[in-house]
Design a protein around this motif. Structure first.
Motif, PDB file in Angstrom:
ATOM      1  N   GLY A   5       0.825  -1.200   0.000  1.00  0.00           N
ATOM      2  CA  GLY A   5       0.000   0.000   0.000  1.00  0.00           C
ATOM      3  C   GLY A   5       0.854   1.242   0.000  1.00  0.00           C
ATOM      4  O   GLY A   5       1.756   1.405  -0.784  1.00  0.00           O
ATOM      5  N   GLY A   6       0.590   2.155   0.942  1.00  0.00           N
ATOM      6  CA  GLY A   6       1.363   3.376   1.064  1.00  0.00           C
ATOM      7  C   GLY A   6       2.531   3.224   2.016  1.00  0.00           C
ATOM      8  O   GLY A   6       3.208   4.186   2.316  1.00  0.00           O
ATOM      9  N   GLN A   7       2.767   2.019   2.503  1.00  0.00           N
ATOM     10  CA  GLN A   7       3.815   1.784   3.480  1.00  0.00           C
ATOM     11  C   GLN A   7       5.191   2.030   2.872  1.00  0.00           C
ATOM     12  O   GLN A   7       5.441   1.711   1.718  1.00  0.00           O
ATOM     13  CB  GLN A   7       3.704   0.335   3.967  1.00  0.00           C
ATOM     14  N   ARG A   8       6.065   2.583   3.653  1.00  0.00           N
ATOM     15  CA  ARG A   8       7.417   2.843   3.176  1.00  0.00           C
ATOM     16  C   ARG A   8       8.144   1.530   2.954  1.00  0.00           C
ATOM     17  O   ARG A   8       7.852   0.513   3.578  1.00  0.00           O
ATOM     18  CB  ARG A   8       8.134   3.718   4.176  1.00  0.00           C
ATOM     19  N   ARG A   9       9.107   1.563   2.078  1.00  0.00           N
ATOM     20  CA  ARG A   9       9.809   0.345   1.671  1.00  0.00           C
ATOM     21  C   ARG A   9      10.443  -0.383   2.853  1.00  0.00           C
ATOM     22  O   ARG A   9      10.340  -1.596   2.968  1.00  0.00           O
ATOM     23  CB  ARG A   9      10.863   0.698   0.629  1.00  0.00           C
ATOM     24  N   HIS A  10      11.111   0.345   3.736  1.00  0.00           N
ATOM     25  CA  HIS A  10      11.769  -0.303   4.868  1.00  0.00           C
ATOM     26  C   HIS A  10      10.759  -1.018   5.754  1.00  0.00           C
ATOM     27  O   HIS A  10      11.027  -2.123   6.242  1.00  0.00           O
ATOM     28  CB  HIS A  10      12.612   0.690   5.684  1.00  0.00           C
ATOM     29  N   ALA A  11       9.597  -0.409   5.950  1.00  0.00           N
ATOM     30  CA  ALA A  11       8.572  -1.021   6.801  1.00  0.00           C
ATOM     31  C   ALA A  11       8.011  -2.284   6.156  1.00  0.00           C
ATOM     32  O   ALA A  11       7.755  -3.281   6.843  1.00  0.00           O
ATOM     33  CB  ALA A  11       7.463  -0.018   7.093  1.00  0.00           C
ATOM     34  N   ALA A  12       7.819  -2.252   4.845  1.00  0.00           N
ATOM     35  CA  ALA A  12       7.321  -3.439   4.149  1.00  0.00           C
ATOM     36  C   ALA A  12       8.342  -4.566   4.209  1.00  0.00           C
ATOM     37  O   ALA A  12       7.985  -5.731   4.421  1.00  0.00           O
ATOM     38  CB  ALA A  12       6.989  -3.091   2.695  1.00  0.00           C
ATOM     39  N   MET A  13       9.618  -4.224   4.046  1.00  0.00           N
ATOM     40  CA  MET A  13      10.656  -5.254   4.131  1.00  0.00           C
ATOM     41  C   MET A  13      10.743  -5.817   5.547  1.00  0.00           C
ATOM     42  O   MET A  13      10.891  -7.028   5.728  1.00  0.00           O
ATOM     43  CB  MET A  13      12.007  -4.701   3.675  1.00  0.00           C
ATOM     44  N   GLU A  15       8.334  -6.005   7.745  1.00  0.00           N
ATOM     45  CA  GLU A  15       7.166  -6.860   7.947  1.00  0.00           C
ATOM     46  C   GLU A  15       7.363  -8.220   7.277  1.00  0.00           C
ATOM     47  O   GLU A  15       7.040  -9.268   7.845  1.00  0.00           O
ATOM     48  CB  GLU A  15       5.909  -6.187   7.409  1.00  0.00           C
ATOM     49  N   THR A  16       7.919  -8.212   6.078  1.00  0.00           N
ATOM     50  CA  THR A  16       8.196  -9.463   5.376  1.00  0.00           C
ATOM     51  C   THR A  16       9.222 -10.288   6.149  1.00  0.00           C
ATOM     52  O   THR A  16       9.066 -11.494   6.313  1.00  0.00           O
ATOM     53  CB  THR A  16       8.697  -9.189   3.950  1.00  0.00           C
ATOM     54  N   ARG A  17      10.268  -9.648   6.636  1.00  0.00           N
ATOM     55  CA  ARG A  17      11.298 -10.344   7.405  1.00  0.00           C
ATOM     56  C   ARG A  17      10.687 -11.050   8.607  1.00  0.00           C
ATOM     57  O   ARG A  17      10.957 -12.221   8.859  1.00  0.00           O
ATOM     58  CB  ARG A  17      12.394  -9.370   7.860  1.00  0.00           C
ATOM     59  N   ARG A  18       9.842 -10.342   9.332  1.00  0.00           N
ATOM     60  CA  ARG A  18       9.183 -10.949  10.504  1.00  0.00           C
ATOM     61  C   ARG A  18       8.250 -12.073  10.079  1.00  0.00           C
ATOM     62  O   ARG A  18       8.200 -13.121  10.725  1.00  0.00           O
ATOM     63  CB  ARG A  18       8.405  -9.888  11.284  1.00  0.00           C
ATOM     64  N   THR A  19       7.507 -11.875   8.998  1.00  0.00           N
ATOM     65  CA  THR A  19       6.548 -12.876   8.522  1.00  0.00           C
ATOM     66  C   THR A  19       7.230 -14.185   8.162  1.00  0.00           C
ATOM     67  O   THR A  19       6.732 -15.257   8.494  1.00  0.00           O
ATOM     68  CB  THR A  19       5.769 -12.341   7.297  1.00  0.00           C
ATOM     69  N   ILE A  20       8.361 -14.094   7.480  1.00  0.00           N
ATOM     70  CA  ILE A  20       9.039 -15.328   7.064  1.00  0.00           C
ATOM     71  C   ILE A  20       9.943 -15.885   8.155  1.00  0.00           C
ATOM     72  O   ILE A  20      10.448 -16.991   8.035  1.00  0.00           O
ATOM     73  CB  ILE A  20       9.818 -15.148   5.744  1.00  0.00           C
ATOM     74  N   GLY A  21      10.150 -15.111   9.217  1.00  0.00           N
ATOM     75  CA  GLY A  21      10.913 -15.605  10.361  1.00  0.00           C
ATOM     76  C   GLY A  21      12.414 -15.657  10.165  1.00  0.00           C
ATOM     77  O   GLY A  21      13.091 -16.481  10.764  1.00  0.00           O
ATOM     78  N   VAL A  22      12.954 -14.761   9.363  1.00  0.00           N
ATOM     79  CA  VAL A  22      14.402 -14.720   9.170  1.00  0.00           C
ATOM     80  C   VAL A  22      14.995 -13.676  10.124  1.00  0.00           C
ATOM     81  O   VAL A  22      14.428 -12.604  10.312  1.00  0.00           O
ATOM     82  CB  VAL A  22      14.775 -14.424   7.691  1.00  0.00           C
ATOM     83  N   SER A  23      16.107 -14.034  10.745  1.00  0.00           N
ATOM     84  CA  SER A  23      16.752 -13.106  11.677  1.00  0.00           C
ATOM     85  C   SER A  23      17.478 -12.011  10.896  1.00  0.00           C
ATOM     86  O   SER A  23      17.779 -12.160   9.705  1.00  0.00           O
ATOM     87  CB  SER A  23      17.756 -13.861  12.556  1.00  0.00           C
ATOM     88  N   TYR A  24      17.789 -10.937  11.598  1.00  0.00           N
ATOM     89  CA  TYR A  24      18.572  -9.867  10.974  1.00  0.00           C
ATOM     90  C   TYR A  24      19.918 -10.420  10.507  1.00  0.00           C
ATOM     91  O   TYR A  24      20.383 -10.091   9.422  1.00  0.00           O
ATOM     92  CB  TYR A  24      18.810  -8.714  11.951  1.00  0.00           C
ATOM     93  N   ASP A  25      20.533 -11.250  11.331  1.00  0.00           N
ATOM     94  CA  ASP A  25      21.844 -11.797  10.969  1.00  0.00           C
ATOM     95  C   ASP A  25      21.779 -12.663   9.721  1.00  0.00           C
ATOM     96  O   ASP A  25      22.626 -12.544   8.836  1.00  0.00           O
ATOM     97  CB  ASP A  25      22.426 -12.609  12.133  1.00  0.00           C
ATOM     98  N   ALA A  45      19.077  -1.088  11.447  1.00  0.00           N
ATOM     99  CA  ALA A  45      18.574   0.273  11.668  1.00  0.00           C
ATOM    100  C   ALA A  45      17.702   0.728  10.504  1.00  0.00           C
ATOM    101  O   ALA A  45      16.657   1.369  10.703  1.00  0.00           O
ATOM    102  CB  ALA A  45      19.745   1.240  11.874  1.00  0.00           C
ATOM    103  N   TYR A  46      18.086   0.401   9.281  1.00  0.00           N
ATOM    104  CA  TYR A  46      17.272   0.746   8.116  1.00  0.00           C
ATOM    105  C   TYR A  46      15.898   0.080   8.209  1.00  0.00           C
ATOM    106  O   TYR A  46      14.869   0.731   8.025  1.00  0.00           O
ATOM    107  CB  TYR A  46      17.976   0.321   6.821  1.00  0.00           C
ATOM    108  N   LEU A  47      15.890  -1.217   8.490  1.00  0.00           N
ATOM    109  CA  LEU A  47      14.618  -1.942   8.559  1.00  0.00           C
ATOM    110  C   LEU A  47      13.714  -1.406   9.663  1.00  0.00           C
ATOM    111  O   LEU A  47      12.495  -1.475   9.556  1.00  0.00           O
ATOM    112  CB  LEU A  47      14.875  -3.442   8.743  1.00  0.00           C
ATOM    113  N   LEU A  65      16.068 -10.456   0.692  1.00  0.00           N
ATOM    114  CA  LEU A  65      14.830 -10.805   1.374  1.00  0.00           C
ATOM    115  C   LEU A  65      13.962 -11.706   0.509  1.00  0.00           C
ATOM    116  O   LEU A  65      13.371 -12.678   0.997  1.00  0.00           O
ATOM    117  CB  LEU A  65      14.075  -9.530   1.760  1.00  0.00           C
ATOM    118  N   ARG A  66      13.907 -11.438  -0.770  1.00  0.00           N
ATOM    119  CA  ARG A  66      13.150 -12.301  -1.693  1.00  0.00           C
ATOM    120  C   ARG A  66      13.709 -13.725  -1.693  1.00  0.00           C
ATOM    121  O   ARG A  66      12.957 -14.693  -1.681  1.00  0.00           O
ATOM    122  CB  ARG A  66      13.198 -11.748  -3.115  1.00  0.00           C
ATOM    123  N   GLU A  67      15.028 -13.829  -1.710  1.00  0.00           N
ATOM    124  CA  GLU A  67      15.639 -15.158  -1.693  1.00  0.00           C
ATOM    125  C   GLU A  67      15.330 -15.887  -0.386  1.00  0.00           C
ATOM    126  O   GLU A  67      15.037 -17.082  -0.400  1.00  0.00           O
ATOM    127  CB  GLU A  67      17.139 -15.043  -1.932  1.00  0.00           C
TER     128      GLU A  67
END
Length: 88
Positions: A5-13, A15-25, A45-47, A65-67
């Protein structure tokens, strides 16, 4: 490009990171393998919306993130179905 939607790119990424359960590392390792050159703490910090990344680094992080998303769900047919991505 991951967007919601209107969500900023970092916020969407993020949210996706949390949804798929991948750690920052784990995300950073994939990002680094794709020639990303931003430090792990800066990617986190960006995310979290605390600092910007250059457009090229955002694109590399998006690809990483896609991978990770494809690996978390091997039945996923392609990039357009990545969690957090809006229809084209």
């Amino acid at each position: 490009m991951i967007r919601m939607g209107g969500q900023r790119r970092h916020a969407a990424m993020e949210e996706t990171r949390r949804t798929i359960g991948v750690s920052y590392d784990m995300l950073w390792v994939r990002y680094f393998a794709l020639t990303g050159d931003t430090a792990p703490i800066e990617v986190e910090a960006y995310l979290q919306g605390l600092m910007p990344l250059p457009a090229l680094q955002e694109d590399i992080l998006d690809q990483a993130l896609r991978e990770c998303a494809r690996e978390s769900d091997p039945q996923r047919p392609g990039d357009r179905d990545t969690p957090g991505e809006s229809p084209a």
